[in-house]
Design an enzyme around this catalytic site. Structure first.
Site, mmCIF file in Angstrom:
data_model
loop_
_atom_site.group_PDB
_atom_site.id
_atom_site.type_symbol
_atom_site.label_atom_id
_atom_site.label_comp_id
_atom_site.label_asym_id
_atom_site.label_seq_id
_atom_site.Cartn_x
_atom_site.Cartn_y
_atom_site.Cartn_z
ATOM 1 N N SER A 79 82.370 33.167 45.891
ATOM 2 C CA SER A 79 83.267 32.139 46.427
ATOM 3 C C SER A 79 84.546 32.019 45.605
ATOM 4 O O SER A 79 84.568 32.323 44.405
ATOM 5 C CB SER A 79 82.564 30.786 46.442
ATOM 6 O OG SER A 79 81.365 30.870 47.168
HETATM 7 N N1 SAH Z 1 76.887 31.498 45.199
HETATM 8 C C1 SAH Z 1 77.328 32.864 45.317
HETATM 9 C C2 SAH Z 1 78.109 33.113 46.593
HETATM 10 C C3 SAH Z 1 77.207 33.096 47.728
HETATM 11 S S1 SAH Z 1 77.700 33.931 49.215
HETATM 12 C C4 SAH Z 1 78.126 33.318 44.147
HETATM 13 O O1 SAH Z 1 78.405 32.508 43.240
HETATM 14 O O2 SAH Z 1 78.460 34.503 44.072
HETATM 15 C C5 SAH Z 1 76.285 33.409 50.145
HETATM 16 C C6 SAH Z 1 75.008 34.113 49.807
HETATM 17 O O3 SAH Z 1 73.981 33.467 50.530
HETATM 18 C C7 SAH Z 1 74.977 35.571 50.213
HETATM 19 O O4 SAH Z 1 74.665 36.374 49.126
HETATM 20 C C8 SAH Z 1 73.880 35.616 51.285
HETATM 21 O O5 SAH Z 1 73.122 36.810 51.277
HETATM 22 C C9 SAH Z 1 73.022 34.434 50.884
HETATM 23 N N2 SAH Z 1 72.175 33.865 51.935
HETATM 24 C C10 SAH Z 1 72.432 33.720 53.254
HETATM 25 N N3 SAH Z 1 71.396 33.116 53.881
HETATM 26 C C11 SAH Z 1 70.455 32.885 52.923
HETATM 27 C C12 SAH Z 1 69.148 32.274 52.933
HETATM 28 N N4 SAH Z 1 68.581 31.803 54.042
HETATM 29 N N5 SAH Z 1 68.482 32.209 51.766
HETATM 30 C C13 SAH Z 1 69.011 32.684 50.615
HETATM 31 N N6 SAH Z 1 70.229 33.261 50.546
HETATM 32 C C14 SAH Z 1 70.951 33.348 51.687
#
Ligand code: SAH
Length: 214
Positions: free
Chosen positions: A61
């Site tokens: 993000s």
């Molecule tokens: N917090 C992260 C950015 C996250 S992007 C950072 O600091 O880099 C969102 C992430 O959520 C992605 O990697 C995606 O694969 C994950 N995601 C999506 N749906 C999900 C779910 N149901 N459970 C766990 N992770 C999930």
């Protein structure tokens, strides 16, 4: 320019002028080497004012969004925190600096593995990672004082509200597939209070209580 200088500039020019003021959050973001959470080919953009790709179609993000969400969590240092969407692990590191224990769930194994390696190399011992559907939460470790969803949800997932302690705060980007708004729900004596915050754009939360896989 050193990475430390780039971090100071990021905080002083991207975060402070937009109204972020929690000194603990700003200090954590001045400390954590964000470049280590992206591929080396992106190191020169690691402190830019934007989200960046981390592989598997996912993103780390924008620093501003990380700061906004973290500030809204109002961490004092003693909390048990659940994050949904480990991604690169950067947000988990920010949370780990500001709370007691972090649990973070990622649905894509390869991302979780890489994040784990980065976080271990940085010496974090208060972060627990798991691969799975984060919309179901982490029942064995519940309840949590804070829950942060870092992927865009159609609604606040029910099981997560159930795993929030009394006095707890849960934050998620909720909306349609391509644009959301940050929602903060606080639980007080069993009652839920919702507030709406910043408009935002996250990759989709995919799972039983999220979007269905395409
Ligand atoms: N917090 C992260 C950015 C996250 S992007 C950072 O600091 O880099 C969102 C992430 O959520 C992605 O990697 C995606 O694969 C994950 N995601 C999506 N749906 C999900 C779910 N149901 N459970 C766990 N992770 C999930």
């Amino acid at each position: 320019m050193t990475f430390q200088t780039l971090r100071d500039i990021m905080v002083d020019f991207q975060l402070v002028p937009r109204g972020l003021h929690d000194k603990r959050v700003l200090d954590a973001m001045k400390k954590i080497p964000r470049q280590l959470f992206v591929d080396e080919s992106l190191w020169d953009r690691a402190y830019d004012d934007m989200a960046l790709p981390v592989g598997e179609g996912q993103t780390i993000s924008q620093p501003y969004m990380v700061a906004v969400m973290t500030e809204l969590l109002a961490l004092s240092g003693n909390e048990k925190v659940l994050e949904i969407g480990t991604g690169s692990g950067y947000q988990a590191a920010v949370l780990a600096e500001l709370s007691r224990e972090v649990y973070s769930i990622e649905r894509i194994g390869a991302l979780s593995e890489k994040a784990g390696e980065t976080l271990r190399n940085l010496g974090y011992i208060n972060i627990h990672l798991r691969v799975g559907d984060g919309t179901l939460g982490w029942p064995e470790a519940a309840p949590f004082d804070r829950i942060l969803i870092t992927a865009g949800a159609p609604d606040m997932p029910e099981p997560l509200i159930g795993q929030l302690s009394d006095g707890g705060i849960i934050i998620a980007p909720v909306g349609d597939r391509f644009s959301q708004q940050l929602i903060r729900i606080t639980k007080e004596e069993g009652h839920l209070k919702s507030e709406y915050h910043t408009p935002c754009m996250f990759v989709p939360l995919i799972g039983e209580y999220g979007w269905k896989e395409e």
